[in-house]
Design an enzyme around this catalytic site. Structure first.
Site, PDB file in Angstrom:
ATOM      1  N   ASP A  36       0.811  -1.224   0.000  1.00  0.00           N
ATOM      2  CA  ASP A  36       0.000   0.000   0.000  1.00  0.00           C
ATOM      3  C   ASP A  36       0.845   1.274   0.000  1.00  0.00           C
ATOM      4  O   ASP A  36       0.617   2.190  -0.782  1.00  0.00           O
ATOM      5  CB  ASP A  36      -1.023  -0.008   1.151  1.00  0.00           C
ATOM      6  CG  ASP A  36      -0.405   0.160   2.526  1.00  0.00           C
ATOM      7  OD1 ASP A  36       0.755  -0.263   2.748  1.00  0.00           O
ATOM      8  OD2 ASP A  36      -1.094   0.722   3.405  1.00  0.00           O
ATOM      9  N   ARG A  49       5.327 -12.772   4.654  1.00  0.00           N
ATOM     10  CA  ARG A  49       5.872 -11.480   5.100  1.00  0.00           C
ATOM     11  C   ARG A  49       6.122 -11.447   6.612  1.00  0.00           C
ATOM     12  O   ARG A  49       6.495 -10.393   7.140  1.00  0.00           O
ATOM     13  CB  ARG A  49       4.935 -10.332   4.712  1.00  0.00           C
ATOM     14  CG  ARG A  49       3.690 -10.297   5.570  1.00  0.00           C
ATOM     15  CD  ARG A  49       2.583  -9.373   5.175  1.00  0.00           C
ATOM     16  NE  ARG A  49       2.900  -8.029   4.786  1.00  0.00           N
ATOM     17  CZ  ARG A  49       1.956  -7.112   4.539  1.00  0.00           C
ATOM     18  NH1 ARG A  49       0.677  -7.436   4.684  1.00  0.00           N
ATOM     19  NH2 ARG A  49       2.286  -5.904   4.181  1.00  0.00           N
ATOM     20  N   ARG A 108      -6.586  -4.283   7.790  1.00  0.00           N
ATOM     21  CA  ARG A 108      -6.448  -5.659   7.292  1.00  0.00           C
ATOM     22  C   ARG A 108      -6.547  -6.611   8.480  1.00  0.00           C
ATOM     23  O   ARG A 108      -5.551  -6.870   9.159  1.00  0.00           O
ATOM     24  CB  ARG A 108      -5.086  -5.858   6.599  1.00  0.00           C
ATOM     25  CG  ARG A 108      -4.871  -5.023   5.369  1.00  0.00           C
ATOM     26  CD  ARG A 108      -5.717  -5.498   4.185  1.00  0.00           C
ATOM     27  NE  ARG A 108      -5.457  -4.683   3.005  1.00  0.00           N
ATOM     28  CZ  ARG A 108      -6.066  -3.549   2.712  1.00  0.00           C
ATOM     29  NH1 ARG A 108      -6.976  -3.059   3.536  1.00  0.00           N
ATOM     30  NH2 ARG A 108      -5.772  -2.892   1.614  1.00  0.00           N
ATOM     31  N   GLY A 135     -18.832   7.958  -3.592  1.00  0.00           N
ATOM     32  CA  GLY A 135     -18.398   9.316  -3.301  1.00  0.00           C
ATOM     33  C   GLY A 135     -17.479   9.424  -2.102  1.00  0.00           C
ATOM     34  O   GLY A 135     -17.093   8.420  -1.502  1.00  0.00           O
ATOM     35  N   ASP A 155      -4.890   3.702  -2.451  1.00  0.00           N
ATOM     36  CA  ASP A 155      -3.499   4.191  -2.384  1.00  0.00           C
ATOM     37  C   ASP A 155      -3.253   5.278  -3.441  1.00  0.00           C
ATOM     38  O   ASP A 155      -2.602   6.286  -3.169  1.00  0.00           O
ATOM     39  CB  ASP A 155      -2.512   3.039  -2.603  1.00  0.00           C
ATOM     40  CG  ASP A 155      -2.832   1.860  -1.706  1.00  0.00           C
ATOM     41  OD1 ASP A 155      -3.291   2.096  -0.573  1.00  0.00           O
ATOM     42  OD2 ASP A 155      -2.646   0.709  -2.152  1.00  0.00           O
ATOM     43  N   TYR A 213       0.356 -14.491   1.550  1.00  0.00           N
ATOM     44  CA  TYR A 213       1.509 -13.665   1.947  1.00  0.00           C
ATOM     45  C   TYR A 213       2.628 -14.465   2.580  1.00  0.00           C
ATOM     46  O   TYR A 213       2.389 -15.400   3.341  1.00  0.00           O
ATOM     47  CB  TYR A 213       1.060 -12.615   2.974  1.00  0.00           C
ATOM     48  CG  TYR A 213       0.169 -11.541   2.401  1.00  0.00           C
ATOM     49  CD1 TYR A 213       0.716 -10.386   1.857  1.00  0.00           C
ATOM     50  CD2 TYR A 213      -1.212 -11.699   2.395  1.00  0.00           C
ATOM     51  CE1 TYR A 213      -0.103  -9.403   1.322  1.00  0.00           C
ATOM     52  CE2 TYR A 213      -2.038 -10.716   1.863  1.00  0.00           C
ATOM     53  CZ  TYR A 213      -1.480  -9.569   1.324  1.00  0.00           C
ATOM     54  OH  TYR A 213      -2.286  -8.612   0.798  1.00  0.00           O
TER      55      TYR A 213
END
Ligand code: ADP
Length: 312
Positions: free
Chosen positions: A29, A103, A169, A232, A260, A101
Site C-alpha cells: 500500500d 511477510r 487488514r 463518493g 493508495d 503472503y
C-alpha cells in the site's frame, strides 16, 4: 520544495502470467502511494520511503525499482539477515482474487529498530509531511509501534504534517481491540486521516457515512476524507463538512491500489495548492484510471493526462 516521507512496506508481488508462469513486480500500500505520488508530483516534490529491505539481489532490485520511479531510497534501510516480504495473487475461475503472503519475517518489520541505529539519519528527518497506514502499524511489534509514535510526535513538533490511512487488514491483527487501541493514537496524532468507509464499518461497527463521520469526529480533530468507493467521498474538518460525487466505473478491472492512488493524488493536488474539493475530485479521477487497469502500479502512460492536468 515539498517533501513527503512515506513509512511502510514494499513487497514482491507475484501474479499469474499463465497458469504456471509468474510475473514479478513490487507493491504494497505505501509502495503504491509513494510511486503514484512521485509520478503525479514530479520534480516539485521529494518523495522518500522509510522502510527496510535485505542485502540480497531481490532487495537491491526493489531499491532500483523505487529509484527508477524517482522515489528516494536514502531511508530504505538494509537488514543484515532478513529479506523483503512477498505475496502471490490467485485468481479463481470466477475472476475473484485472493492473496497469499510470506511477510511474517520481512525486513520491513525491523524498520524502526534499524532506524534507531542511525541517529544521524533520524535527527535529519524533517519532511513537509509524513504518511503512514494501518498496515504500517500492523506489521510492527509493540516496541516498533511505540518508536513510530515517538517519531511521528517528534516530526510533528518539527512542523511536519501527519497523514494516516487506517487501511484495516484484519488478518494482520490479533483482534479488533488491539487495532482500535493503536488506531486511537494514530488518529489523534494525525492532521489528516484518509479512511475508507468499509474499513470503519468493519472495525468500529458503524453502518453509514453519517455514523462514520460522528465516529471520526471523536477520533481526530484535523481533516478527514472518508472514501466510499463509487458512492463518493466525504470531507470534514472542525468547521465544515461536504460530499464529493465520484463518476462510477461500472466494471473495474482491478481495484487494487484504488485507495493508495487516491491518497497519493490527493497529496499531490494539495501540494499544488488545490483546495480540498478540487483535490478530492482529482484524486477520484486518478483512482478511477487505476482501477481500469490490471495490477497495483499501472503503466505511467495511462496517467499522463492526469500528470499534465496537475502540472500545467
Ligand atoms: P479503499 O481502497 O481505501 O477502501 P475505496 O474502495 O473507497 O477505498 O476506493 C478509493 C477511491 O477509489 C474512491 O474514493 C473512489 O474515488 C475510487 N473508486 C473506487 N471504486 C470505484 C468505482 N467503482 N468507480 C469509481 N471510482 C471508484
Amino acid at each position: 520544495m515539498t517533501s513527503t516521507l512515506i513509512i511502510g512496506e514494499s513487497m514482491v508481488e507475484l501474479t499469474h502470467h499463465t497458469d504456471d508462469l509468474l510475473r514479478k513486480s513490487f507493491a504494497g500500500d505505501t509502495h503504491s502511494a509513494a510511486v503514484y505520488l512521485k509520478r503525479l508530483a514530479g520534480d516539485s516534490e521529494d518523495v522518500s520511503l522509510l522502510s527496510a529491505v535485505g542485502l540480497d539481489g531481490l532487495s537491491n532490485e526493489l531499491i532500483e525499482a523505487l529509484n527508477k520511479e524517482g522515489v528516494s531510497t536514502h531511508t530504505v534501510l538494509q537488514h543484515p539477515t532478513r529479506t523483503i516480504g512477498l505475496y502471490m495473487v490467485h485468481t479463481d475461475s470466477q475472476g475473484e482474487r485472493s492473496f497469499q503472503y510470506w511477510r511474517s519475517q520481512s525486513a520491513a518489520r525491523a524498520t524502526m529498530a534499524l532506524l534507531e541505529q542511525q541517529p544521524a539519519l533520524l535527527a535529519d528527518l524533517a519532511p513537509t509531511r509524513v504518511f503512514f497506514s494501518g498496515i504500517t502499524l500492523a506489521i510492527f511489534d509493540s516496541t516498533a509501534r511505540a518508536q513510530l509514535r515517538e517519531l511521528l510526535e517528534q516530526l510533528k513538533m518539527r512542523g511536519t504534517q501527519v497523514i494516516f490511512d487506517p487501511n484495516y487488514r484484519p488478518a494482520l491483527w490479533q483482534n479488533k481491540e488491539e487495532t482500535k487501541a493503536e488506531y486511537q493514537w494514530a488518529f489523534a496524532v494525525s492532521d489528516v486521516v484518509l479512511p475508507g468507509l468499509d474499513d470503519l464499518n468493519k472495525l468500529y461497527g458503524t453502518s453509514s457515512m453519517q455514523s462514520a463521520v460522528a465516529l471520526v469526529k471523536t477520533l481526530c480533530s484535523g481533516e478527514a476524507i472518508i472514501k466510499n468507493g463509487e458512492h463518493g467521498v466525504t470531507y470534514l474538518n472542525a468547521d465544515t463538512q461536504f460530499s464529493v460525487e465520484v463518476a462510477p466505473v461500472a466494471k473495474p478491472v482491478d481495484t487494487t491500489a484504488a485507495g493508495d492512488s487516491f491518497n497519493a493524488a490527493l497529496m499531490a493536488a494539495r501540494s499544488k495548492g488545490l483546495p480540498p474539493q478540487q483535490a478530492i475530485e482529482f484524486a477520484a479521477s486518478v483512482a478511477a484510471i487505476v482501477i481500469q487497469h490490471k495490477g497495483a502500479i499501472i503503466p505511467r502512460t495511462e496517467l499522463q493526462h492526469a500528470i499534465n492536468q496537475l502540472n500545467t
